[in-house]
Design a protein around this motif. Structure first.
Motif, PDB file in Angstrom:
ATOM      1  N   ILE A   8      48.289 106.840 -77.807  1.00 31.21           N
ATOM      2  CA  ILE A   8      46.923 106.654 -77.290  1.00 31.21           C
ATOM      3  C   ILE A   8      45.997 107.823 -77.646  1.00 31.21           C
ATOM      4  O   ILE A   8      44.894 107.915 -77.128  1.00 31.21           O
ATOM      5  CB  ILE A   8      46.928 106.411 -75.765  1.00 31.21           C
ATOM      6  CG1 ILE A   8      47.567 107.570 -75.012  1.00 31.21           C
ATOM      7  CG2 ILE A   8      47.587 105.092 -75.433  1.00 31.21           C
ATOM      8  CD1 ILE A   8      47.489 107.453 -73.505  1.00 31.21           C
ATOM      9  N   GLY A   9      46.472 108.713 -78.524  1.00 29.07           N
ATOM     10  CA  GLY A   9      45.617 109.797 -79.009  1.00 29.07           C
ATOM     11  C   GLY A   9      45.447 110.956 -78.046  1.00 29.07           C
ATOM     12  O   GLY A   9      44.365 111.553 -77.973  1.00 29.07           O
ATOM     13  N   LEU A  10      46.501 111.293 -77.300  1.00 28.39           N
ATOM     14  CA  LEU A  10      46.448 112.405 -76.341  1.00 28.39           C
ATOM     15  C   LEU A  10      47.630 113.343 -76.569  1.00 28.39           C
ATOM     16  O   LEU A  10      48.599 112.984 -77.225  1.00 28.39           O
ATOM     17  CB  LEU A  10      46.539 111.875 -74.908  1.00 28.39           C
ATOM     18  CG  LEU A  10      45.412 111.013 -74.383  1.00 28.39           C
ATOM     19  CD1 LEU A  10      45.742 110.517 -72.995  1.00 28.39           C
ATOM     20  CD2 LEU A  10      44.108 111.781 -74.372  1.00 28.39           C
ATOM     21  N   SER A  48      38.730 102.873 -69.935  1.00 28.69           N
ATOM     22  CA  SER A  48      39.061 102.639 -71.347  1.00 28.69           C
ATOM     23  C   SER A  48      40.448 103.181 -71.672  1.00 28.69           C
ATOM     24  O   SER A  48      41.211 102.570 -72.418  1.00 28.69           O
ATOM     25  CB  SER A  48      38.016 103.275 -72.263  1.00 28.69           C
ATOM     26  OG  SER A  48      37.894 104.657 -71.999  1.00 28.69           O
ATOM     27  N   ARG A  49      40.816 104.314 -71.074  1.00 21.57           N
ATOM     28  CA  ARG A  49      42.148 104.885 -71.306  1.00 21.57           C
ATOM     29  C   ARG A  49      43.208 104.016 -70.627  1.00 21.57           C
ATOM     30  O   ARG A  49      44.281 103.798 -71.167  1.00 21.57           O
ATOM     31  CB  ARG A  49      42.203 106.314 -70.766  1.00 21.57           C
ATOM     32  CG  ARG A  49      43.459 107.032 -71.100  1.00 21.57           C
ATOM     33  CD  ARG A  49      43.581 107.356 -72.565  1.00 21.57           C
ATOM     34  NE  ARG A  49      42.634 108.388 -72.921  1.00 21.57           N
ATOM     35  CZ  ARG A  49      42.306 108.693 -74.168  1.00 21.57           C
ATOM     36  NH1 ARG A  49      42.850 108.039 -75.177  1.00 21.57           N
ATOM     37  NH2 ARG A  49      41.430 109.624 -74.429  1.00 21.57           N
ATOM     38  N   LEU A  50      42.895 103.499 -69.445  1.00 25.72           N
ATOM     39  CA  LEU A  50      43.832 102.619 -68.750  1.00 25.72           C
ATOM     40  C   LEU A  50      44.055 101.347 -69.563  1.00 25.72           C
ATOM     41  O   LEU A  50      45.170 100.835 -69.631  1.00 25.72           O
ATOM     42  CB  LEU A  50      43.314 102.287 -67.347  1.00 25.72           C
ATOM     43  CG  LEU A  50      44.317 101.701 -66.375  1.00 25.72           C
ATOM     44  CD1 LEU A  50      45.472 102.658 -66.126  1.00 25.72           C
ATOM     45  CD2 LEU A  50      43.637 101.377 -65.046  1.00 25.72           C
ATOM     46  N   PHE A  51      43.005 100.869 -70.206  1.00 32.80           N
ATOM     47  CA  PHE A  51      43.118  99.705 -71.078  1.00 32.80           C
ATOM     48  C   PHE A  51      44.097 100.002 -72.221  1.00 32.80           C
ATOM     49  O   PHE A  51      44.976  99.190 -72.531  1.00 32.80           O
ATOM     50  CB  PHE A  51      41.739  99.326 -71.629  1.00 32.80           C
ATOM     51  CG  PHE A  51      41.752  98.122 -72.522  1.00 32.80           C
ATOM     52  CD1 PHE A  51      41.742  96.847 -71.989  1.00 32.80           C
ATOM     53  CD2 PHE A  51      41.778  98.269 -73.893  1.00 32.80           C
ATOM     54  CE1 PHE A  51      41.759  95.730 -72.814  1.00 32.80           C
ATOM     55  CE2 PHE A  51      41.802  97.158 -74.721  1.00 32.80           C
ATOM     56  CZ  PHE A  51      41.784  95.887 -74.180  1.00 32.80           C
ATOM     57  N   ASP A  52      43.957 101.184 -72.840  1.00 35.44           N
ATOM     58  CA  ASP A  52      44.873 101.584 -73.916  1.00 35.44           C
ATOM     59  C   ASP A  52      46.303 101.707 -73.399  1.00 35.44           C
ATOM     60  O   ASP A  52      47.253 101.279 -74.059  1.00 35.44           O
ATOM     61  CB  ASP A  52      44.446 102.920 -74.525  1.00 35.44           C
ATOM     62  CG  ASP A  52      43.203 102.810 -75.391  1.00 35.44           C
ATOM     63  OD1 ASP A  52      42.848 101.685 -75.795  1.00 35.44           O
ATOM     64  OD2 ASP A  52      42.584 103.861 -75.662  1.00 35.44           O
ATOM     65  N   LEU A  53      46.464 102.313 -72.233  1.00 30.12           N
ATOM     66  CA  LEU A  53      47.794 102.478 -71.646  1.00 30.12           C
ATOM     67  C   LEU A  53      48.443 101.117 -71.376  1.00 30.12           C
ATOM     68  O   LEU A  53      49.624 100.920 -71.656  1.00 30.12           O
ATOM     69  CB  LEU A  53      47.721 103.296 -70.361  1.00 30.12           C
ATOM     70  CG  LEU A  53      47.520 104.793 -70.555  1.00 30.12           C
ATOM     71  CD1 LEU A  53      47.036 105.442 -69.262  1.00 30.12           C
ATOM     72  CD2 LEU A  53      48.802 105.445 -71.042  1.00 30.12           C
ATOM     73  N   VAL A  91      51.700  95.940 -70.335  1.00 29.89           N
ATOM     74  CA  VAL A  91      51.537  95.439 -68.970  1.00 29.89           C
ATOM     75  C   VAL A  91      50.077  95.054 -68.766  1.00 29.89           C
ATOM     76  O   VAL A  91      49.198  95.576 -69.439  1.00 29.89           O
ATOM     77  CB  VAL A  91      51.948  96.497 -67.904  1.00 29.89           C
ATOM     78  CG1 VAL A  91      53.432  96.765 -67.940  1.00 29.89           C
ATOM     79  CG2 VAL A  91      51.155  97.774 -68.038  1.00 29.89           C
ATOM     80  N   PRO A  92      49.795  94.145 -67.835  1.00 32.80           N
ATOM     81  CA  PRO A  92      48.397  93.844 -67.518  1.00 32.80           C
ATOM     82  C   PRO A  92      47.794  95.012 -66.727  1.00 32.80           C
ATOM     83  O   PRO A  92      48.522  95.789 -66.092  1.00 32.80           O
ATOM     84  CB  PRO A  92      48.486  92.584 -66.661  1.00 32.80           C
ATOM     85  CG  PRO A  92      49.852  92.619 -66.076  1.00 32.80           C
ATOM     86  CD  PRO A  92      50.733  93.318 -67.070  1.00 32.80           C
TER      87      PRO A  92
END
Length: 155
Positions: free
Chosen positions: A55-57, A75-80, A86-87
């Motif tokens: 995720i680029g971190l 947006s980060r949670l979406f990537d995760l 997982v949804p």
């Protein structure tokens, strides 16, 4: 009560957003989301470095998310969710009632929001994902027989 100095207005104390970072406390909801990230990452056999790279971190940032020290943006949670397969709602499942009461809106005593009930998608339920994962661990010939059995039982 005296007047405020010229050019300056009297400051009103700010309400806490529920974060309390300046006092060294993390919001319990952020901690819960972090625990869910760690749980899923571990279940998939990923290291913090692996997840960070996906995720680029850095792994340090993943550590901060997992501890709840840093909040995860939407947006980060979406990537995760995408990387961890997982949804988005999965991160908030099994959240205890006392933790729910620590949301910023609850802490600031905001008016009650109307609950919207989304239609559940069976394809994203944990049970479905676990079954699919286990299914693909079975050899192809046995999978075919199992698939036929399930079809027959479902009729």
């Amino acid at each position: 009560m005296g007047k405020a100095p010229k050019g300056k207005s009297a400051k009103k104390p700010r309400k806490s957003s529920g974060r309390m970072a300046s006092k060294g406390f993390f919001n319990p909801i952020d901690i819960h989301v972090g625990q869910r990230i760690r749980q899923r990452r571990t279940l998939l056999g990923l290291s913090q470095t692996d997840l960070g790279e996906a995720i680029g971190l850095t792994f340090q940032q993943v550590q901060k998310y997992e501890r709840g020290a840093n909040r995860v943006s939407s947006s980060r949670l979406f990537d995760l969710a995408r990387v961890l397969d997982v949804p988005l709602s999965w991160f908030f499942e099994e959240i205890p009632g006392d933790v729910k009461s620590k949301s910023p809106a609850q802490v600031m005593q905001a008016p009650e929001l109307k609950q919207i009930e989304p239609e559940p998608d069976e394809m994203f339920r944990r049970e479905t994902l676990e079954l699919v994962r286990a299914y693909y661990k079975i050899d192809a010939a046995t999978r075919k027989q199992l698939r036929e059995l399930v079809k027959a039982v479902a009729m």
